[in-house]
Scaffold this motif. Structure first.
Motif, short mmCIF file in Angstrom:
data_model
loop_
_atom_site.label_atom_id
_atom_site.label_comp_id
_atom_site.label_asym_id
_atom_site.label_seq_id
_atom_site.Cartn_x
_atom_site.Cartn_y
_atom_site.Cartn_z
N GLU A 123 0.81 -1.21 0.00
CA GLU A 123 0.00 0.00 0.00
C GLU A 123 0.84 1.27 0.00
OE1 GLU A 123 -2.42 0.29 3.43
OE2 GLU A 123 -0.82 -0.21 4.84
N ASN A 124 2.12 1.14 0.34
CA ASN A 124 3.00 2.31 0.34
C ASN A 124 3.79 2.44 -0.95
OD1 ASN A 124 2.31 3.05 3.04
ND2 ASN A 124 3.66 1.42 3.79
N GLY A 125 3.61 1.48 -1.86
CA GLY A 125 4.34 1.53 -3.12
C GLY A 125 3.78 2.60 -4.05
N GLU A 126 4.62 3.04 -4.98
CA GLU A 126 4.20 4.05 -5.94
C GLU A 126 3.66 3.39 -7.20
OE1 GLU A 126 7.41 6.68 -6.69
OE2 GLU A 126 7.47 7.50 -4.65
N GLY A 127 2.75 4.10 -7.86
CA GLY A 127 2.19 3.59 -9.11
C GLY A 127 0.74 3.18 -8.96
N ALA A 128 0.12 2.87 -10.09
CA ALA A 128 -1.29 2.47 -10.10
C ALA A 128 -1.41 0.97 -9.82
CB ALA A 128 -1.91 2.79 -11.46
N THR A 129 -2.50 0.60 -9.19
CA THR A 129 -2.79 -0.80 -8.88
C THR A 129 -3.95 -1.26 -9.75
OG1 THR A 129 -2.06 -0.57 -6.59
CG2 THR A 129 -3.49 -2.43 -7.10
N LEU A 130 -3.69 -2.25 -10.60
CA LEU A 130 -4.74 -2.83 -11.45
C LEU A 130 -5.26 -4.08 -10.75
CD1 LEU A 130 -6.18 -2.61 -14.21
CD2 LEU A 130 -4.41 -4.14 -15.12
N ILE A 131 -6.56 -4.09 -10.43
CA ILE A 131 -7.10 -5.17 -9.60
C ILE A 131 -8.56 -5.40 -9.96
CG2 ILE A 131 -7.83 -3.60 -7.74
CD1 ILE A 131 -6.81 -5.70 -5.74
N THR A 132 -9.02 -6.63 -9.75
CA THR A 132 -10.42 -6.96 -10.07
C THR A 132 -11.31 -6.67 -8.87
OG1 THR A 132 -10.30 -9.24 -9.27
CG2 THR A 132 -9.60 -8.83 -11.55
N LEU A 133 -12.60 -6.57 -9.13
CA LEU A 133 -13.56 -6.32 -8.05
C LEU A 133 -13.59 -7.49 -7.05
CD1 LEU A 133 -16.55 -4.76 -10.02
CD2 LEU A 133 -15.03 -3.59 -8.42
N HIS A 134 -13.33 -8.70 -7.52
CA HIS A 134 -13.36 -9.85 -6.63
C HIS A 134 -12.19 -9.85 -5.66
CE1 HIS A 134 -16.09 -11.50 -9.75
NE2 HIS A 134 -16.64 -12.10 -8.72
N MET A 135 -11.11 -9.12 -5.99
CA MET A 135 -9.92 -9.14 -5.15
C MET A 135 -9.74 -7.88 -4.32
SD MET A 135 -8.70 -12.10 -5.80
CE MET A 135 -7.16 -11.94 -4.91
#
Length: 337
Positions: free
Chosen positions: A149-161
């Motif tokens: 959560e402290n990393g830089e950049g965008a997080t691509l993630i599904t609604l289930h996860m």
């Protein structure tokens, strides 16, 4: 662990969930013996009393755990993926373990229900193939375990996860009929609107949308496409019905004091009416070519970068001098050369 009985990490993670009075000393002793003897852990658990360092009090729980795992393994490739998850939950006693009256336990049970929902999409295949494909899909999205959560950049993630996570800014893309809600839910609702299953399916899609929206702490952006390429062809996209449930008072103004445009109500109906009433349209004509200079009343002057003919339209990629790249419909956009 059921697929790979040599996986010491998986064994360590599941052997005490729920609690079986198997401590860390026992787990370490089993893993050490497995490494030294180069045997799989499940085979070792057939006679845990022979493992150095395993207390006598742990022998019974280890044998019980092995019987549970063997029960699951015997149904792999026989039960459909969603049925197999039901079997795992029942055999392992996960439901009473998680439903302990705490919000955390309820959230974990909801995660299992979401996992089962994902598994259902593989139930229409051969059980063995469906299970393999389901596990491959889960492996692709399991990187959430290493999310920083402290990393830089965008997080691509599904609604289930995404359940349990929060972000300052969230972009939910593809808020369209057929994507969210999924086409499966729409088909069931259309074919059998009064059935409980169809209503449950749509309620699950609505809950997924809610989960995604509530991950945003500061800003939430919801977007839908005017046109989308699916199955090799371009087709119109329609805003998700869930967008119309959001009160206008909760929406922010995108630029200046301009009001937020509501979803295009009636667009799908008007499109279908025009398709029925209108005479068959001739194939689209390529009016523009790469390098053409064009003018748009809102975007100004620009240069055509690419022109692509589809079965129903001419799609243009244009680099405008002031606003940059835009993708426009050659049939609909008010362009002049």
């Amino acid at each position: 662990f059921c697929f790979n009985p040599r996986d010491a990490l998986s064994f360590s993670r599941i052997v005490s969930v729920p609690s079986r009075k198997i401590g860390n000393v026992t787990v370490d002793a089993v893993n050490a013996f497995a490494r030294e003897s180069e045997a799989d852990i499940l085979a070792i658990l057939s006679a845990p009393s022979h493992v150095p360092g395993v207390p006598k009090t742990a022998v019974g729980p280890l044998l019980g755990f092995r019987a549970q795992v063997e029960s699951v393994r015997s149904t792999m490739g026989v039960l459909r993926p969603s049925e197999l998850i039901d079997h795992v939950i029942e055999v392992m006693g996960l439901r009473p373990h998680y439903l302990d009256g705490t919000p955390q336990g309820e959230a974990r049970m909801e995660n299992l229900n979401e996992l089962r929902g994902l598994a259902e999409s593989f139930d229409d295949r051969d059980p063995a193939q469906g299970l393999e494909d389901f596990l491959a899909e889960v492996a692709l999205v399991s990187d959430v375990d290493a999310y920083d959560e402290n990393g830089e950049g965008a997080t691509l993630i599904t609604l289930h996860m995404v359940k349990g996570l929060e972000f300052a800014v969230v972009f939910m893309v593809g808020m369209e009929e057929g994507l969210l809600p999924h086409q499966r839910a729409l088909d069931e609702r259309e074919e059998n609107p009064s059935l409980v299953g169809a209503q449950t399916e749509m309620a699950e899609e609505r809950r997924l949308a809610y989960v995604g929206m509530t991950r945003a702490k500061d800003r939430l952006y919801l977007s839908c496409a005017f046109r989308r390429h699916l199955y090799g062809r371009s087709q119109p996209a329609f805003p998700s019905r869930f967008l119309t449930d959001i009160p206008q008072s909760m929406l922010g103004t995108p630029r200046g004091s301009a009001p937020v445009a509501p979803p295009r109500q009636g667009y799908k109906e008007r499109y279908i009416e025009r398709q029925v009433e209108a005479a068959p349209a001739p194939p689209p004509v390529q009016r523009f070519a790469s390098g053409d200079r064009v003018t748009h009343p809102a975007f100004g002057s620009g240069t055509v970068v690419k022109s692509t003919l589809t079965r129903t339209d001419e799609e243009l990629v244009i680099k405008f001098d002031k606003v940059g790249l835009k993708i426009l419909s050659g049939m609909l956009a008010p362009l002049t050369k």
